[in-house]
Design an enzyme around this catalytic site. Structure first.
Site, PDB file in Angstrom:
ATOM      1  N   THR A  45       0.808  -1.217   0.000  1.00 32.99           N
ATOM      2  CA  THR A  45       0.000   0.000   0.000  1.00 32.99           C
ATOM      3  C   THR A  45       0.843   1.271   0.000  1.00 32.99           C
ATOM      4  O   THR A  45       0.308   2.373  -0.157  1.00 32.99           O
ATOM      5  CB  THR A  45      -0.934   0.003   1.218  1.00 32.99           C
ATOM      6  OG1 THR A  45      -0.161  -0.201   2.411  1.00 32.99           O
ATOM      7  CG2 THR A  45      -1.959  -1.113   1.101  1.00 32.99           C
ATOM      8  N   HIS A  50       6.378   1.121   7.795  1.00 29.44           N
ATOM      9  CA  HIS A  50       6.550   2.152   8.819  1.00 29.44           C
ATOM     10  C   HIS A  50       6.622   1.502  10.197  1.00 29.44           C
ATOM     11  O   HIS A  50       6.551   0.266  10.329  1.00 29.44           O
ATOM     12  CB  HIS A  50       5.443   3.205   8.735  1.00 29.44           C
ATOM     13  CG  HIS A  50       4.046   2.644   8.798  1.00 29.44           C
ATOM     14  ND1 HIS A  50       3.494   2.127   9.947  1.00 29.44           N
ATOM     15  CD2 HIS A  50       3.097   2.508   7.841  1.00 29.44           C
ATOM     16  CE1 HIS A  50       2.265   1.706   9.709  1.00 29.44           C
ATOM     17  NE2 HIS A  50       1.992   1.927   8.435  1.00 29.44           N
ATOM     18  N   HIS A  53       4.593  -1.388  11.454  1.00 29.46           N
ATOM     19  CA  HIS A  53       4.900  -2.758  11.030  1.00 29.46           C
ATOM     20  C   HIS A  53       6.056  -3.362  11.831  1.00 29.46           C
ATOM     21  O   HIS A  53       6.393  -4.535  11.644  1.00 29.46           O
ATOM     22  CB  HIS A  53       5.315  -2.785   9.546  1.00 29.46           C
ATOM     23  CG  HIS A  53       4.243  -2.354   8.598  1.00 29.46           C
ATOM     24  ND1 HIS A  53       4.245  -1.116   7.981  1.00 29.46           N
ATOM     25  CD2 HIS A  53       3.131  -2.992   8.156  1.00 29.46           C
ATOM     26  CE1 HIS A  53       3.192  -1.023   7.186  1.00 29.46           C
ATOM     27  NE2 HIS A  53       2.496  -2.133   7.282  1.00 29.46           N
ATOM     28  N   LYS A  87     -10.705  -1.008   8.761  1.00 25.71           N
ATOM     29  CA  LYS A  87     -10.990   0.121   7.871  1.00 25.71           C
ATOM     30  C   LYS A  87     -12.502   0.352   7.770  1.00 25.71           C
ATOM     31  O   LYS A  87     -13.288  -0.588   7.759  1.00 25.71           O
ATOM     32  CB  LYS A  87     -10.428  -0.137   6.470  1.00 25.71           C
ATOM     33  CG  LYS A  87      -8.912  -0.304   6.444  1.00 25.71           C
ATOM     34  CD  LYS A  87      -8.224   1.027   6.689  1.00 25.71           C
ATOM     35  CE  LYS A  87      -6.716   0.917   6.593  1.00 25.71           C
ATOM     36  NZ  LYS A  87      -6.101   0.243   7.727  1.00 25.71           N
ATOM     37  N   ARG A  91      -9.977   0.431   0.559  1.00 22.41           N
ATOM     38  CA  ARG A  91      -8.714   1.053   0.171  1.00 22.41           C
ATOM     39  C   ARG A  91      -8.787   1.477  -1.289  1.00 22.41           C
ATOM     40  O   ARG A  91      -9.458   0.849  -2.099  1.00 22.41           O
ATOM     41  CB  ARG A  91      -7.560   0.056   0.321  1.00 22.41           C
ATOM     42  CG  ARG A  91      -7.264  -0.363   1.735  1.00 22.41           C
ATOM     43  CD  ARG A  91      -6.059  -1.288   1.750  1.00 22.41           C
ATOM     44  NE  ARG A  91      -5.799  -1.864   3.053  1.00 22.41           N
ATOM     45  CZ  ARG A  91      -5.060  -1.290   4.002  1.00 22.41           C
ATOM     46  NH1 ARG A  91      -4.544  -0.103   3.770  1.00 22.41           N
ATOM     47  NH2 ARG A  91      -4.870  -1.883   5.158  1.00 22.41           N
ATOM     48  N   GLN A 180      -6.316 -14.620   1.688  1.00 22.20           N
ATOM     49  CA  GLN A 180      -5.272 -14.712   2.713  1.00 22.20           C
ATOM     50  C   GLN A 180      -5.172 -16.142   3.246  1.00 22.20           C
ATOM     51  O   GLN A 180      -4.079 -16.654   3.484  1.00 22.20           O
ATOM     52  CB  GLN A 180      -5.551 -13.746   3.865  1.00 22.20           C
ATOM     53  CG  GLN A 180      -4.452 -13.756   4.918  1.00 22.20           C
ATOM     54  CD  GLN A 180      -4.593 -12.662   5.948  1.00 22.20           C
ATOM     55  OE1 GLN A 180      -5.142 -11.601   5.675  1.00 22.20           O
ATOM     56  NE2 GLN A 180      -4.110 -12.898   7.156  1.00 22.20           N
ATOM     57  N   ASP A 201      -5.420  -7.515  14.583  1.00 22.05           N
ATOM     58  CA  ASP A 201      -6.563  -7.299  13.700  1.00 22.05           C
ATOM     59  C   ASP A 201      -6.667  -8.392  12.634  1.00 22.05           C
ATOM     60  O   ASP A 201      -7.676  -8.484  11.924  1.00 22.05           O
ATOM     61  CB  ASP A 201      -6.487  -5.924  13.039  1.00 22.05           C
ATOM     62  CG  ASP A 201      -5.266  -5.733  12.161  1.00 22.05           C
ATOM     63  OD1 ASP A 201      -4.260  -6.450  12.381  1.00 22.05           O
ATOM     64  OD2 ASP A 201      -5.304  -4.876  11.268  1.00 22.05           O
ATOM     65  N   LYS A 244      -1.975   5.960  18.202  1.00 25.68           N
ATOM     66  CA  LYS A 244      -1.606   4.776  17.452  1.00 25.68           C
ATOM     67  C   LYS A 244      -0.099   4.771  17.229  1.00 25.68           C
ATOM     68  O   LYS A 244       0.490   5.769  16.845  1.00 25.68           O
ATOM     69  CB  LYS A 244      -2.341   4.752  16.110  1.00 25.68           C
ATOM     70  CG  LYS A 244      -2.184   3.443  15.341  1.00 25.68           C
ATOM     71  CD  LYS A 244      -3.062   3.421  14.106  1.00 25.68           C
ATOM     72  CE  LYS A 244      -2.926   2.104  13.365  1.00 25.68           C
ATOM     73  NZ  LYS A 244      -3.790   2.058  12.151  1.00 25.68           N
ATOM     74  N   LYS A 247       2.423   6.797  14.454  1.00 27.50           N
ATOM     75  CA  LYS A 247       1.816   7.977  13.859  1.00 27.50           C
ATOM     76  C   LYS A 247       2.246   9.215  14.644  1.00 27.50           C
ATOM     77  O   LYS A 247       2.262   9.214  15.872  1.00 27.50           O
ATOM     78  CB  LYS A 247       0.285   7.876  13.880  1.00 27.50           C
ATOM     79  CG  LYS A 247      -0.259   6.722  13.043  1.00 27.50           C
ATOM     80  CD  LYS A 247      -0.077   6.969  11.563  1.00 27.50           C
ATOM     81  CE  LYS A 247      -0.732   5.876  10.729  1.00 27.50           C
ATOM     82  NZ  LYS A 247      -0.565   6.090   9.286  1.00 27.50           N
ATOM     83  N   THR A 248       2.600  10.272  13.925  1.00 24.18           N
ATOM     84  CA  THR A 248       2.943  11.538  14.552  1.00 24.18           C
ATOM     85  C   THR A 248       2.181  12.651  13.840  1.00 24.18           C
ATOM     86  O   THR A 248       1.505  12.409  12.841  1.00 24.18           O
ATOM     87  CB  THR A 248       4.454  11.830  14.437  1.00 24.18           C
ATOM     88  OG1 THR A 248       4.767  12.098  13.057  1.00 24.18           O
ATOM     89  CG2 THR A 248       5.278  10.649  14.924  1.00 24.18           C
TER      90      THR A 248
END
Length: 419
Positions: A45, A50, A53, A87, A91, A180, A201, A244, A247-248
């Site tokens: 994606t 990041h 992960h 989500k 996506r 999957q 998740d 989360k 994330k910033t």
């Protein structure tokens, strides 16, 4: 219940990697019996992974260090569908060219974490497009689809939560858990993979995949044989303040250096909240747990020393020891008391003042117009935080030990003190 005896499960539990396991005792026994292959999937994606992960990557690394074979599955096929997990909307579908570009970037994210090769303990990197792109729809429905109950699929979080929020779920996305699950089956047949790991998740998708392997794993032969199939998930990570992980305010904390410089990555970990230091030392470094507990128990101003260790160790794993130590030294020269004035140029200026005025006064730019362009290009930072508004004011509240640090790119810095 006694603790696990296998090296991997024992270390993974102690360091905080494990949330759920399908059959802990049986998996523990299988891991003690000899090398096991396990996989985690990563959809394409973006052109880099990041920090969100990173627990999965660290778990694969620990798996290899414990004598087993990690498999990185790049989702060249599943990216064309889109995972609905967590989500509220579908996506955005990427083009083939976009997926290929992202694949290349994601592969680089693993360069320093895993040892790849053909040995039974060397990591593999595979792409599920290899088998998913070749599927024939009717045979797939007859051979695989018949093992899935729609009633059960509707209870899985990835589907149930979307429907409870009254958000649309396309038939395309509804197929994701079948694909999957089929990945697990193919990896079992081709490479003897017996364990799928992933974030919490993914629990529903993982247990359905393990069930499919147990039902069909003997069909078609394949390395390893048998029908052993296990699932393991990591906890959903949030910071002590509830944010989360990864994330910033400036966006995702990317792993590839072309998306985020090693110094900025170091600073991200240096700015860890006090309440997260001990946990993050266990998850994101390879320090012995005795040292993790010692550093995590520090309080007051000493906790900052633990944060520096966390930042340097985490950065060394991703970017190498030399880059990590260079980042630590840059930060030390820029901020530590008694070093800043001697190590960085400084200017005295009346505060508050706009960033563009200070850039010009410090000689970092030739004009305010150039300063505006650099801000628009995300090239300016105040105390290592991105500046998005050229008229943002530097005030007394921005001072650290009597000065604010203004940076242009990665190598040009100046300290601003009130006149």
């Amino acid at each position: 219940m006694s603790g696990p005896e296998s090296e991997f499960l024992r270390a993974a539990e102690e360091r905080g990697y494990i949330h759920q396991v399908t059959d802990r005792a049986a998996l523990d026994a299988r891991l003690r019996a000899g090398p096991v292959a396990a996989y985690i999937g990563f959809d394409c994606t973006a052109d880099s992974l990041h920090v969100g992960h990173l627990v999965s990557i660290m778990m694969l690394r620990l798996f290899q260090r414990s004598g087993h074979r990690p498999v990185v599955l790049i989702g060249g096929g599943t990216t064309k569908i889109g995972d609905p997990s967590g989500k509220d909307e579908a996506r955005q579908l990427l083009t083939e060219a976009g997926i290929e570009a992202n694949k290349a970037g994601i592969r680089r994210s693993f360069d320093n974490f895993l040892r790849f090769g053909e040995g039974e303990r060397d990591a593999l990197m595979l792409d599920n497009a290899e088998w998913l792109d070749e599927l024939r729809y009717i045979p797939f429905l007859r051979e695989v689809g018949r093992h899935f109950s729609v009633n059960r699929m509707l209870t899985m979080d990835s589907v149930r939560l979307r429907l409870e929020r009254d958000q649309p779920l396309s038939f395309l996305e509804f197929n994701y858990m079948l694909l999957q699950s089929y990945d697990f089956l193919e990896l079992h047949r081709r490479h003897g993979v017996a364990l799928q790991m992933g974030g919490s998740d993914q629990w529903g998708n993982i247990i359905m995949g393990a069930d499919l392997v147990r039902r069909m794993g003997g069909a078609g032969g394949g390395a390893g044989g048998g029908t052993e199939a296990f699932g393991l998930t990591t906890p959903l990570l949030t910071t002590a303040s509830g944010a989360k992980m990864g994330k910033t305010a400036a966006g995702a904390v990317w792993l590839n250096p072309d998306r985020l410089a090693p110094y900025d990555y170091w600073q991200f970990w240096r700015n860890t909240e006090d309440g997260d230091v001990a946990r993050f030392l266990g998850l994101f470094t390879e320090l012995p747990m005795e040292e993790v507990r010692r550093l995590g128990a520090l309080g007051g101003a000493e906790i900052n020393e633990a944060k520096k260790v966390l930042a340097t160790e985490a950065t060394a794993l991703l970017h190498g020891r030399a880059a990590a130590e260079a980042a630590a030294e840059t930060a030390r020269l820029a901020f530590e008391q008694g070093q800043a004035a001697a190590s960085l140029p400084g200017i005295a200026h009346a505060l508050p003042a706009p960033v563009i005025d200070l850039l010009a006064a410090a000689g970092l730019v030739a004009s305010k117009g150039e300063a505006r362009r650099l801000v628009a290009q995300n090239g300016v930072r105040l105390n290592d935080a991105p500046v998005t508004d050229p008229l943002q004011a530097v005030t007394a509240a921005d001072l650290r030990d009597g000065a604010a640090k203004l940076s242009l790119g990665r190598k040009r810095h100046v300290l601003v003190r009130p006149a």
